[in-house]
Design a protein around this motif. Structure first.
Motif: not given
Length: 578
Positions: A1, A159, A199, A207
């Protein structure tokens, strides 16, 4: 993340230290009903009157946590005025960076409750998140996601939901994943593509899958969407976005690793003098700091202390390797640092001194109280103040010469010109020394004074007679005993003082250390802070080395790792008095 800045926790420092001084957890909690121990970010189960009564009856150890709960309760009830009053009390009693950041989070909740989502977002963006304790981080991510959605920042909201899902149980992931997917589906394609690339670069397939699914959902062609979804299912066969029950998703590990791949059960070795002459003046304060940090984080790593006064460094190093240590904190005696570096350590080392030599060992990071760090920060501060012609006034002895040459080196490197040097012999010669240095050259616009509080005060008073108040006067840790704010104000009025952040403010933590260690002085307090920050650094070393823009806001300053692998510790500057 995605993560933001790093922060740390130092809750209830007073009682942590009392706990550590007795080495008995029951010494703090004896006679206290465990049912009334506050969990400041747990679900709210009572109204504000109940939390108010608990705060009134609380022991001081839990006051701040009850204040958090009371402010949350008032906010949930829509009584933002009362919540703001409690928040003011929290800010007045906050003595650590973590407590200050928690106050920012609570204020953001209050702002969002009153509909001021923009102000709430600004507060949340100022918070270091990475090293927040799990319960605080979860609360932060949940609140930030809601605030971002209200502000129309759907990518950030999604997110934040994914960050929240990272640390909650599988049974609770499904709803959070659905919220994340819903938020991302509303984000602009351009924002999604940028986030996807980042990501991908981070190797974050989870993600990437959510973002790619959100992009597919925006496709207007039914045939194209069907084809893309089929490809998606082949690419991400077990991705939680494909199931209404996200609990089917299994993470690679049930135990999420801490910042530098240190997880539950892993060992951190600490090399300190725990017996002998250095134990009381250096070893114990650093150990207390490390144990305080350990207790505040509530982590399950294995802290193992090795007494450097009882055995040689090579022997201790081999023991640490046999104990499967993933990081070594220490040593703090310079000769022992050299001995450890000679072993070419196979694991990262957070050395607490620089030693006499520094061989090219890539995984050694120096978190030290070396006074050269003052000089590095002084050079930075004078550059920020646009100083053109500085002078350093220092005692004519080995330490004074070392500091003068160090500041001159930093200044010369940054400005391609040297700094003027001026030496005094002792207190009795200060006035004549200052006259000789300054009377013949009046263009100095910055004066750094290296001396005790009394020496610094006398030098500044003497210097004003020749260059007045147009110059900016600077001093560092040597000029600050750090024990009382009134002492600083009396002797250093008008001077810009640079020191560890927590050394520039009165707090009960300092008083508590003095009670535990009656001979505590400024260096003792700084050693405690370095110990505290060293554990936080160990837990996040991997992230700091991977992202040079991130930093830990610690007791001893803002800590980061530069691109060349060097640790930087940026201290705080205040203008004392007028």
């Amino acid at each position: 993340m995605f993560t933001k800045h790093k922060h740390f926790k130092l809750s209830s420092v007073f009682y942590t230290l009392l706990f550590l001084s007795t080495l008995n957890a029951c010494s703090v909690l004896s006679g206290h009903d465990s049912k009334l121990k506050p969990e400041p970010f747990a679900a709210m189960e009572h109204d504000s009157s109940w939390y108010s009564s608990q705060l009134s009856a609380s022991v001081p150890e839990y006051n701040y946590d009850w204040q958090i709960l009371l402010a949350r309760a008032y906010s949930n009830e829509g009584n933002t005025g009362a919540a703001s009053e409690v928040l003011s009390q929290m800010r007045e009693s906050a003595i650590t960076p973590l407590q200050g950041n928690i106050a920012d989070i609570i204020e953001a909740q209050i702002k969002s409750k009153s509909g001021n989502y923009k102000a709430a977002a600004n507060l949340l963006n100022s918070v270091n998140v990475m090293s927040l304790p799990k319960d605080v981080a979860n609360y932060y991510y949940s609140l930030s996601a809601r605030v971002n959605e209200a502000n129309g920042k759907y990518l950030d909201a999604g997110l934040n939901y994914l960050n929240l899902a990272d640390s909650i149980s599988n049974n609770d992931k499904s709803e959070i994943y659905e919220r994340a997917s819903s938020a991302l589906s509303k984000a602009a394609p351009k924002d999604l593509m940028n986030a996807f690339r980042q990501s991908k670069a981070n190797g974050d397939d989870l993600t990437c899958g959510f973002i790619e699914y959100a992009l597919i959902s925006k496709n207007q062609s039914a045939k194209s969407k069907e084809r893309l979804l089929k490809s998606f299912e082949e690419k991400y066969p077990d991705h939680p976005v494909l199931s209404k029950k996200a609990t089917q998703h299994e993470t690679a590990s049930n135990e999420k690793a801490f910042g530098n791949n240190i997880g539950n059960g892993d060992t951190i070795a600490v090399f300190l003098p725990l017996t002998g002459p250095y134990a009381k003046i250096i070893g114990n304060p650093v150990k207390i700091g490390i144990l305080s940090s350990y207790r505040d984080r509530g982590i399950s790593v294995n802290l193992k202390f090795y007494d450097t006064a009882a055995s040689s460094i090579p022997v201790l190093y081999n023991q640490a390797l046999n104990d499967k240590a993933k990081v070594i904190i220490g040593p703090i005696i310079k000769e022992q640092v050299n001995e450890l570096l000679a072993q070419r350590p196979a694991v990262p080392v957070i050395a607490l001194n620089q030693g006499n030599s520094q061989p090219n060992v890539s995984n050694v990071y120096y978190l030290t109280l070396a006074p050269e760090n003052d000089m590095f920060n002084a050079s930075l501060e004078m550059q920020r103040d646009r100083i053109q012609s500085p002078v350093i006034i220092a005692p004519r002895n080995e330490r004074g010469d070392r500091m003068a040459n160090s500041l001159n080196s930093y200044w010369s490197t940054a400005n391609n010109k040297g700094i003027s040097l001026c030496y005094y012999e002792d207190m009795n010669t200060i006035e004549n020394t200052v006259k000789g240095c300054l009377n013949s050259y009046r263009a100095y616009d910055g004066v750094y004074i290296y001396g005790t509080p009394l020496e610094t005060s006398k030098i500044k008073d003497s210097a004003r007679a020749y260059i007045g108040d147009s110059a900016t006067y600077y001093a560092g840790a040597k000029s600050n005993d750090g024990l009382t704010q009134s002492a600083i104000a009396t002797s250093l009025n008008g001077i810009k003082l640079g020191d560890q952040p927590w050394m520039l403010k009165d707090s009960g933590a300092k008083q508590r250390i003095q009670e535990i260690l009656p001979k505590a002085n400024g260096d003792t307090l700084r050693s405690f802070a370095i110990g505290y920050d060293s554990l936080n650094l160990a837990l996040h070393l991997h992230d700091l080395t991977a992202n040079h823009q991130q930093s830990i806001r610690g007791l001893s300053g803002d800590i980061s790792i530069s691109e060349n692998g060097k640790l930087k510790r940026i201290i705080t500057w205040i203008k004392v008095g007028n």
